[in-house]
Design an enzyme around this catalytic site. Structure first.
Site, short mmCIF file in Angstrom:
data_model
loop_
_atom_site.label_atom_id
_atom_site.label_comp_id
_atom_site.label_asym_id
_atom_site.label_seq_id
_atom_site.Cartn_x
_atom_site.Cartn_y
_atom_site.Cartn_z
N ASP A 57 0.86 -1.18 0.00
CA ASP A 57 0.00 0.00 0.00
C ASP A 57 0.89 1.22 0.00
O ASP A 57 1.87 1.30 0.74
CB ASP A 57 -0.90 0.01 1.24
CG ASP A 57 -1.94 -1.10 1.18
OD1 ASP A 57 -2.37 -1.44 0.08
OD2 ASP A 57 -2.33 -1.60 2.24
N ASP A 89 -6.70 -1.53 -4.91
CA ASP A 89 -7.84 -1.40 -4.02
C ASP A 89 -8.87 -0.43 -4.59
O ASP A 89 -10.09 -0.66 -4.49
CB ASP A 89 -7.40 -0.92 -2.63
CG ASP A 89 -6.50 -1.90 -1.92
OD1 ASP A 89 -6.54 -3.10 -2.26
OD2 ASP A 89 -5.75 -1.47 -1.02
#
Length: 118
Positions: A57, A89
């Protein structure tokens, strides 16, 4: 420690998405775009799980900005937007939301009760 479980679930999901895409009507362009977004997100996260054993991330919005008026999130976090995410995502989120919208908007009408109001 459950890396390969997530890999297996991702592979199954990719196969399922491919089947949905294959069976979707040719004119269902919005559905196909949504499925492509879900597929792209699943493939991106699968790559990270295989290559790095975790999903990377990298997007952290407003990292040094706190909520106003001394407010905090449940659990004690004070960051304005404490969540960290990646582009896969985002693709998954928009794809799933679009499929939910399509399903909600184009739901079949309820069956007739069979009684004649006449």
């Amino acid at each position: 420690g459950s890396r390969w479980i997530f890999v297996a679930v991702s592979v199954i999901a990719i196969g399922f998405i491919g089947r949905l895409f294959w069976r979707s009507p040719a004119r269902a362009v919005l559905l196909q775009i949504a499925l492509a977004l879900i597929l792209a997100g699943a493939l991106g996260n699968l790559y990270d799980r295989i290559q790095f054993a975790a999903v990377r991330d990298m997007l952290h919005l407003f990292p040094d900005t706190n909520l106003p008026f001394g407010l905090s999130w449940p659990g004690g976090g004070r960051g304005l937007y404490p969540w960290i995410f990646n582009l896969a995502d985002v693709a998954l989120l928009f794809g799933v939301l679009t499929v939910v919208y399509i399903t909600w908007k184009h739901a079949p009408p309820p069956p007739a009760s069979g009684k004649d109001p006449g």
